[in-house]
Scaffold this motif. Sequence first.
Motif, PDB file in Angstrom:
ATOM      1  N   SER A  19      16.740   9.339  -7.707  1.00  0.00           N
ATOM      2  CA  SER A  19      16.322   8.702  -6.458  1.00  0.00           C
ATOM      3  C   SER A  19      14.805   8.567  -6.455  1.00  0.00           C
ATOM      4  N   PRO A  20      14.271   7.421  -6.077  1.00  0.00           N
ATOM      5  CA  PRO A  20      12.812   7.287  -6.015  1.00  0.00           C
ATOM      6  C   PRO A  20      12.174   8.329  -5.097  1.00  0.00           C
ATOM      7  N   PHE A  21      12.913   8.748  -4.069  1.00  0.00           N
ATOM      8  CA  PHE A  21      12.350   9.662  -3.083  1.00  0.00           C
ATOM      9  C   PHE A  21      12.325  11.110  -3.563  1.00  0.00           C
ATOM     10  N   SER A  22      12.874  11.354  -4.747  1.00  0.00           N
ATOM     11  CA  SER A  22      12.771  12.682  -5.350  1.00  0.00           C
ATOM     12  C   SER A  22      11.559  12.790  -6.266  1.00  0.00           C
ATOM     13  N   LEU A  23      10.803  11.691  -6.402  1.00  0.00           N
ATOM     14  CA  LEU A  23       9.669  11.644  -7.322  1.00  0.00           C
ATOM     15  C   LEU A  23       8.360  11.927  -6.585  1.00  0.00           C
ATOM     16  N   SER A  24       7.314  12.200  -7.364  1.00  0.00           N
ATOM     17  CA  SER A  24       5.988  12.425  -6.783  1.00  0.00           C
ATOM     18  C   SER A  24       5.425  11.114  -6.243  1.00  0.00           C
ATOM     19  N   GLY A  25       4.335  11.213  -5.470  1.00  0.00           N
ATOM     20  CA  GLY A  25       3.718  10.014  -4.914  1.00  0.00           C
ATOM     21  C   GLY A  25       3.276   9.036  -5.986  1.00  0.00           C
ATOM     22  N   GLN A  47       0.821  -1.210   0.000  1.00  0.00           N
ATOM     23  CA  GLN A  47       0.000   0.000   0.000  1.00  0.00           C
ATOM     24  C   GLN A  47       0.856   1.262   0.000  1.00  0.00           C
ATOM     25  N   ASN A  48       1.891   1.282   0.828  1.00  0.00           N
ATOM     26  CA  ASN A  48       2.750   2.462   0.933  1.00  0.00           C
ATOM     27  C   ASN A  48       4.068   2.194   0.214  1.00  0.00           C
ATOM     28  N   PRO A  49       4.315   2.799  -0.961  1.00  0.00           N
ATOM     29  CA  PRO A  49       5.548   2.499  -1.692  1.00  0.00           C
ATOM     30  C   PRO A  49       6.810   2.888  -0.933  1.00  0.00           C
ATOM     31  N   ASP A  50       6.706   3.863  -0.022  1.00  0.00           N
ATOM     32  CA  ASP A  50       7.888   4.306   0.714  1.00  0.00           C
ATOM     33  C   ASP A  50       8.421   3.223   1.647  1.00  0.00           C
ATOM     34  N   ARG A  51       7.584   2.253   1.999  1.00  0.00           N
ATOM     35  CA  ARG A  51       8.053   1.126   2.815  1.00  0.00           C
ATOM     36  C   ARG A  51       8.773   0.081   1.971  1.00  0.00           C
ATOM     37  N   PHE A  52       8.577   0.162   0.679  1.00  0.00           N
ATOM     38  CA  PHE A  52       9.140  -0.822  -0.238  1.00  0.00           C
ATOM     39  C   PHE A  52      10.435  -0.321  -0.873  1.00  0.00           C
ATOM     40  N   LEU A  53      10.500   0.985  -1.135  1.00  0.00           N
ATOM     41  CA  LEU A  53      11.631   1.569  -1.852  1.00  0.00           C
ATOM     42  C   LEU A  53      12.765   1.912  -0.895  1.00  0.00           C
ATOM     43  N   PHE A  54      13.993   1.700  -1.347  1.00  0.00           N
ATOM     44  CA  PHE A  54      15.128   2.010  -0.477  1.00  0.00           C
ATOM     45  C   PHE A  54      16.398   2.354  -1.255  1.00  0.00           C
ATOM     46  N   ALA A  55      16.504   1.962  -2.526  1.00  0.00           N
ATOM     47  CA  ALA A  55      17.754   2.116  -3.273  1.00  0.00           C
ATOM     48  C   ALA A  55      17.965   3.581  -3.673  1.00  0.00           C
ATOM     49  N   TYR A  89       0.844 -13.244 -11.672  1.00  0.00           N
ATOM     50  CA  TYR A  89      -0.209 -12.655 -10.855  1.00  0.00           C
ATOM     51  C   TYR A  89       0.340 -11.395 -10.189  1.00  0.00           C
ATOM     52  N   ILE A  90      -0.454 -10.327 -10.209  1.00  0.00           N
ATOM     53  CA  ILE A  90      -0.050  -9.071  -9.591  1.00  0.00           C
ATOM     54  C   ILE A  90      -1.079  -8.710  -8.532  1.00  0.00           C
ATOM     55  N   VAL A  91      -0.615  -8.504  -7.305  1.00  0.00           N
ATOM     56  CA  VAL A  91      -1.487  -8.135  -6.196  1.00  0.00           C
ATOM     57  C   VAL A  91      -1.133  -6.717  -5.761  1.00  0.00           C
ATOM     58  N   LEU A  92      -2.134  -5.824  -5.758  1.00  0.00           N
ATOM     59  CA  LEU A  92      -1.918  -4.436  -5.357  1.00  0.00           C
ATOM     60  C   LEU A  92      -2.782  -4.146  -4.137  1.00  0.00           C
ATOM     61  N   ASP A  93      -2.134  -3.722  -3.062  1.00  0.00           N
ATOM     62  CA  ASP A  93      -2.835  -3.458  -1.807  1.00  0.00           C
ATOM     63  C   ASP A  93      -3.166  -1.974  -1.720  1.00  0.00           C
ATOM     64  N   GLU A  94      -4.464  -1.644  -1.792  1.00  0.00           N
ATOM     65  CA  GLU A  94      -4.976  -0.268  -1.701  1.00  0.00           C
ATOM     66  C   GLU A  94      -4.204   0.694  -2.621  1.00  0.00           C
ATOM     67  N   PRO A  95      -4.162   0.431  -3.923  1.00  0.00           N
ATOM     68  CA  PRO A  95      -3.343   1.253  -4.818  1.00  0.00           C
ATOM     69  C   PRO A  95      -3.873   2.659  -5.052  1.00  0.00           C
ATOM     70  N   THR A  96      -5.139   2.930  -4.710  1.00  0.00           N
ATOM     71  CA  THR A  96      -5.702   4.254  -4.996  1.00  0.00           C
ATOM     72  C   THR A  96      -5.638   5.209  -3.807  1.00  0.00           C
ATOM     73  N   VAL A  97      -5.152   4.736  -2.660  1.00  0.00           N
ATOM     74  CA  VAL A  97      -5.081   5.603  -1.480  1.00  0.00           C
ATOM     75  C   VAL A  97      -4.174   6.798  -1.773  1.00  0.00           C
ATOM     76  N   GLY A  98      -4.674   7.998  -1.505  1.00  0.00           N
ATOM     77  CA  GLY A  98      -3.879   9.200  -1.710  1.00  0.00           C
ATOM     78  C   GLY A  98      -3.741   9.640  -3.153  1.00  0.00           C
ATOM     79  N   GLN A  99      -4.448   8.978  -4.070  1.00  0.00           N
ATOM     80  CA  GLN A  99      -4.360   9.316  -5.492  1.00  0.00           C
ATOM     81  C   GLN A  99      -5.534  10.209  -5.887  1.00  0.00           C
ATOM     82  N   ASP A 100      -5.259  11.218  -6.732  1.00  0.00           N
ATOM     83  CA  ASP A 100      -6.362  12.035  -7.230  1.00  0.00           C
ATOM     84  C   ASP A 100      -7.022  11.334  -8.418  1.00  0.00           C
TER      85      ASP A 100
END
Length: 277
Positions: free
Chosen positions: A132-138, A83-91, A156-167
């Motif tokens: 850096s991923p952290f320089s990008l928009s949500g 759900q939260n990409p910031d918990r997944f990204l680190f490089a 198979y692709i599983v997306l957990d709450e992908p629309t949260v915080g999206q306009d």
Amino acid sequence: MIEIENLWYVYESGFTALKGVSIRISNGEYLAIMGKNGAGKTTLAKHLNGLLKPTRGYVLIDGMDTRDYSVAQLSRKVGYVFQNPDRFLFAESVEKELMFTLKNLGFSESEIPSLITRTLNDLNLSQFRNRSPFSLSGGERRRVALAAILCANPDYIVLDEPTVGQDFYEKERLAALLERLNKKDRRAVIVISHDVEFVADHIPRTITMSDGLIVSDGPTNKVLTNQLIIRRSNLKLPQISELFTLLHEKNSHIPRDIVNIEQALEAFNKLTSSRKR
């Protein structure tokens, strides 16, 4: 095919999150799993790539019993986007995010560059390759997290709450991407969500959950217009369904199982045609 049979899961605290869940998901399907927070959606999703193992029952991924395989092995089959990409990204760069995934899953050095390039092109991320991923928009970070999953070509692709915080516009871009992955690439797409409008507009099959149980499983327009299911699943009717429910009460010839604009236009066209005859 994903086969989930009589799945129970009890956390160490003693809380029973899943209670005898049974589901079949075919290759190339597009479906949503819905319910309020705490319904068991994310617990169920984490069983699909082995992040959690059944307390009772079993989960088979194309015949592979998840109890017998590691997360890394199952991730070649099932990609999970948190759900939260910031918990997944680190490089330190987008390229290295994808490279880490591919190396971790055992892809050879010769395969990795072409897989990265193709995936970045597919998701319109090539211009961010060295950023850096952290320089990008949500929204861009969400695409990077998805790219890090897709580069491994899971079935198979599983997306957990992908629309949260999206306009609205970000949601529409996401919908177009998921539709392409499903229809063009023939990947099964499983969206964990409580966003009834997004599901109603884009996803053909819906499973609803409540208190660790499956409440319903069927065509989205039937599930999300059934007021008993809506109440039991602690959801709300899509806005357009509320309108058609009221119209149906006034005129029984107007269908009530309408969940999106396309279905509404089709229904009105049929009504107009019948009156002209």
